[in-house]
Every structure is written in C-alpha cells, then in structure tokens.
Design a protein around this motif. Structure first.
Motif, PDB file in Angstrom:
ATOM      1  N   ALA A 130       0.773  -1.160   0.003  1.00  0.00           N
ATOM      2  CA  ALA A 130      -0.157   0.061  -0.014  1.00  0.00           C
ATOM      3  C   ALA A 130       0.881   1.318  -0.043  1.00  0.00           C
ATOM      4  O   ALA A 130       0.657   2.230  -0.728  1.00  0.00           O
ATOM      5  CB  ALA A 130      -0.892  -0.065   1.277  1.00  0.00           C
ATOM      6  N   ARG A 138      -4.471   2.529  -4.694  1.00  0.00           N
ATOM      7  CA  ARG A 138      -4.046   1.580  -3.387  1.00  0.00           C
ATOM      8  C   ARG A 138      -4.993   0.367  -3.086  1.00  0.00           C
ATOM      9  O   ARG A 138      -4.788  -0.598  -3.053  1.00  0.00           O
ATOM     10  CB  ARG A 138      -4.097   2.748  -2.415  1.00  0.00           C
ATOM     11  N   GLY A 139      -6.411   0.846  -3.568  1.00  0.00           N
ATOM     12  CA  GLY A 139      -7.545  -0.169  -3.145  1.00  0.00           C
ATOM     13  C   GLY A 139      -7.145  -1.447  -4.235  1.00  0.00           C
ATOM     14  O   GLY A 139      -7.118  -2.501  -3.724  1.00  0.00           O
ATOM     15  N   GLY A 273     -10.858  -3.902  -4.559  1.00  0.00           N
ATOM     16  CA  GLY A 273      -9.963  -2.668  -4.654  1.00  0.00           C
ATOM     17  C   GLY A 273     -10.570  -1.554  -5.468  1.00  0.00           C
ATOM     18  O   GLY A 273     -10.450  -0.525  -5.210  1.00  0.00           O
ATOM     19  N   GLY A 276     -13.216   0.317  -3.945  1.00  0.00           N
ATOM     20  CA  GLY A 276     -12.615   1.464  -2.980  1.00  0.00           C
ATOM     21  C   GLY A 276     -12.034   2.639  -3.320  1.00  0.00           C
ATOM     22  O   GLY A 276     -12.162   3.632  -3.070  1.00  0.00           O
ATOM     23  N   ASP A 277     -11.172   2.217  -4.605  1.00  0.00           N
ATOM     24  CA  ASP A 277     -10.566   3.545  -5.413  1.00  0.00           C
ATOM     25  C   ASP A 277     -11.565   4.349  -6.024  1.00  0.00           C
ATOM     26  O   ASP A 277     -11.299   5.541  -6.217  1.00  0.00           O
ATOM     27  CB  ASP A 277      -9.641   2.982  -6.392  1.00  0.00           C
ATOM     28  N   ARG A 331      -8.410  -0.792   2.923  1.00  0.00           N
ATOM     29  CA  ARG A 331      -8.221   0.337   2.085  1.00  0.00           C
ATOM     30  C   ARG A 331      -8.603   1.588   2.922  1.00  0.00           C
ATOM     31  O   ARG A 331      -7.804   2.812   2.820  1.00  0.00           O
ATOM     32  CB  ARG A 331      -9.274   0.378   1.038  1.00  0.00           C
TER      33      ARG A 331
END
Length: 400
Positions: A130, A138-139, A273, A276-277, A331
């Motif tokens: 991360a 990052r997610g 992911g 989340g992003d 995340r």
C-alpha cells in the motif's frame, strides 16, 4: 532527504511482477497457520499427543501468529521493511524444518508457535504494498495482494491433505519450508527498500497501539466489521468438513476438493479494490455483509436439500463477501495514518484474528448442540449483528 525521495518515487501502481510476488508471499506465509488443521488425526498419534490435546497443534500456531501481529508487525513503522520481511520468511522456514523433523510433542508444539509468530510477516507485506502505491490505485493493489493471502488460507487445507496422503504429514512442513526460502529469494530480488521515518523507539511504538486504537473510530469499526465476518467464515469452514463427512459421506480427498472450490472467492479481491478506489466503500461493505449473512443462512437450507452444488455456490459467495470486506477495511485504515500503517494493520488484524478465533470455538459448540443448521443459524445471527453495527454509521451521519 532519503525519506522524501522514497516517498516521491513511490510508483502509481506496482508492477504486475512485484504484485504477484507480494501476493504469493502472503499466501505461502499465511498458509502455515492452516496446514495442520486437517492433519491433527495423523500428527497427534505419531507424536503421542493425547486425544484431548490434539487441538493444541492448531491453537499454539494461532497464538504464535497473534503474538507476531502485536510484536513484529508494528516494527514495520521503524525497521526497513524489506529486511524485516526477509528475516521473518527465513525464521519461519527454520521453524518449519523443526516441525518436519520434531522427534517429540514438546519440540513440535514449540516450533508450531514459532511458525505462527514469524508467519505474521505476511502482514508487513500488505501495508508495504500500500505504501508503494499511489492513493488513487491503493485499493486495487491491496485487493490483488489480499487475493493471494486468501488463496493461501483456502488452498492450505486441501493441499496439506493431499500431500500428507502421498508423502506423510512431515512432508507438508518440509515442502512449506522450501517455499519460504524460494519466496525469500524472489522478494530479495524484486522488493524495493522502504525505510520508515526514524522516530519512536520500539517500546514507544508498542505503547502507542492503545492510543491509536482509542483515537481512530474508523479503525475500531473496520476491525469489528471484519472480525465478525471472519467469525462467520470460521464457523462455516470449521463445520463444513463435518457435514460433508456425516451427511454426504465425503472422504478426505472430497473435503479437500470442496475447500479447493471454495477458494474461488479470492477472485473478488481485485473487484473490492476497484470499488474502494472509486469511493464506493460503504456500498461495497453493505453488499459484502449482506452476502456473508445470506450465504450462511442459505447454506443451512442447501444441506437440508442435500445439494452439494448449492453448498459450493454459497461457500464461494461467503468467501467473496469476506474478502471484499477485508480489502475495503484495509483500504480505509491505510488512508488514515500513513506514518503508522504497520501499527494500524497490527491493531486491525489482531482484533480480526481474535474475533475470528471466537467463531472457531462457537462453531464446535453450535454444531454439537444442533448440527449444521444450528451452526449456520449462529453464523447468520453474527452476520446480522455485523449489519446492525454497520447501519449505525448512517444513523450517526443523520444525527450530525
């Protein structure tokens, strides 16, 4: 100056090769916690461990892991991360060799605890990945790396059973030791150095864990959400081999293949992911928690119908829900305090692990009290509690 350069040089996205290396390392390290679960009936008599103490094989490994989460993972905020990861890999390999050749129960159990402790190095890899990734992706990175970790959890049991069936239980730990060394060589070449800021001493870092937990409500929430989800996961996978053997007359290989099919849930991690992003953390969490609860409830119904196919479907769905919630949780917490990612992850995973271990204990009690239906109703009730706690986020928002 070096720290500033390292931070600015962080890539917007890890290379595919480095992402695969991190995911593989997480998978093979966390798998060490679960190899022995289906092998207790082979290990215990071989080392003259009494029937009532066979569970210590798994319990001590998990207690060792919990100690590693608290004592090793926070070092990621002080010690150069690549070096820390390589040391944990090699020490885990040495402890696995001790497991493979242990001549007595005492030496085996001590080595099991040490294996668990240094396998916690997997939780240094995730925040490092991360840290090396830009916020915007990052997610996705966490999801890709965590898919390897969940695959390690899910594949360890069937692979352990199959290897033991061919070459004996000692070969399982010997092969795992070899994997640790190979992964260490791989990461030694692939991982960049990452030196955290020089600041607090090790004692101060450990003391700060309580303050961080107290000061970060999102860390508290995400850890409890995932801890309860992991408890449901453990209730399902602790009880599943029992129902497969008793109702469907599965042998060891059949149980292994069922677990292998359930590992398909790891494919949901990259999807989580990306959610989340794109800012859909709450939506993704809601979908994950409802999927987990519904899958546990419907699994009881599937067994009553006598359908193994439906059990596989709900196993995959449950695993996917747990994985999505895990990735979204990490995340969130990795975006709170960049300078304390190691400690944040240590707190998060310790709470998750302890609540999940409670699920394993509940599973045995519930199954013996009322069979598979009772176990799945208990799991669904824990899932419903998780949903209720998550709903308070929206109540708090309305109040404010």
């Amino acid at each position: 100056m070096t720290l500033a350069t390292d931070t600015l040089a962080a890539p917007a996205r890890l290379s595919p090769a480095l992402t695969v290396a991190c995911a593989a390392a997480c998978g093979v390290m966390v798998a060490n916690l679960y190899y022995a679960q289906p092998l207790i009936a082979l290990i215990a008599p071989s080392l003259h461990i009494g029937d009532g103490f066979g569970g210590l094989i798994v319990t001590l490994t998990q207690l060792g892991y919990a100690s590693g989460l608290l004592l090793i993972v926070p070092l990621a905020d002080r010690v150069e991360n690549k070096r820390l990861i390589l040391i944990t890999l090699l020490l885990a390999a040495a402890a696995l060799v001790a497991l493979a050749i242990a001549p007595s129960a005492a030496l085996f159990l001590i080595a099991a605890a040490v294996v668990g402790c240094f396998s916690a190095g997997a939780q240094v890899i995730v925040p490092l990945a991360a840290a090396l990734t830009h916020e915007s992706t990052r997610g996705r990175t966490i999801g890709n790396v965590m898919s390897g970790l969940l695959a390690g959890i899910m594949l360890s049991r069937p692979l352990g059973s199959l290897i033991a069936d061919i070459a004996g239980w000692r070969a399982v730990f010997g092969l795992s030791a070899g994997l640790m060394v190979l992964v260490a060589i791989w990461l030694a070449k692939a991982l960049p150095r990452h030196q955290p800021p020089k600041g607090d001493s090790y004692g101060q870092i450990l003391a700060s864990l309580i303050h961080i937990l107290k000061d970060e409500p999102q860390l508290q929430r995400r850890a409890v959400y995932q801890g309860l989800a992991f408890a449901v996961f453990n209730i399902f996978w602790t009880s599943a081999p029992l129902i497969l053997v008793q109702k469907f007359s599965f042998g060891q290989k059949g149980v292994a293949l069922f677990a292998l099919a359930g590992a398909g849930g790891a494919l949901a991690a990259p999807i989580a992911g990306r959610l989340g992003d794109r800012g859909h953390v709450k939506l993704g969490t809601a979908v994950a928690l409802f999927t987990i609860t519904a899958s546990a409830l419907l699994s009881g119904w599937a067994a009553a119908l006598g359908s193994v196919l439906l059990l596989v479907v709900f196993a995959v769905a449950l695993d996917a829900g747990v994985q999505i919630n895990q990735v979204l949780g990490q995340r969130v917490i990795y975006s709170i305090r960049g300078e304390a990612r190691g400690r944040m992850n240590a707190i998060y995973m310790t709470i998750v692990f302890l609540l999940g271990a409670g699920g394993s204990a509940i599973a045995t009690l519930a199954y013996h009290a009322g069979g598979w239906q009772a176990a799945m109703l208990t799991a669904a009730a824990i899932g419903a509690l998780d949903i209720a706690l998550f709903a308070t986020e929206f109540l708090g928002s309305r109040t404010r």
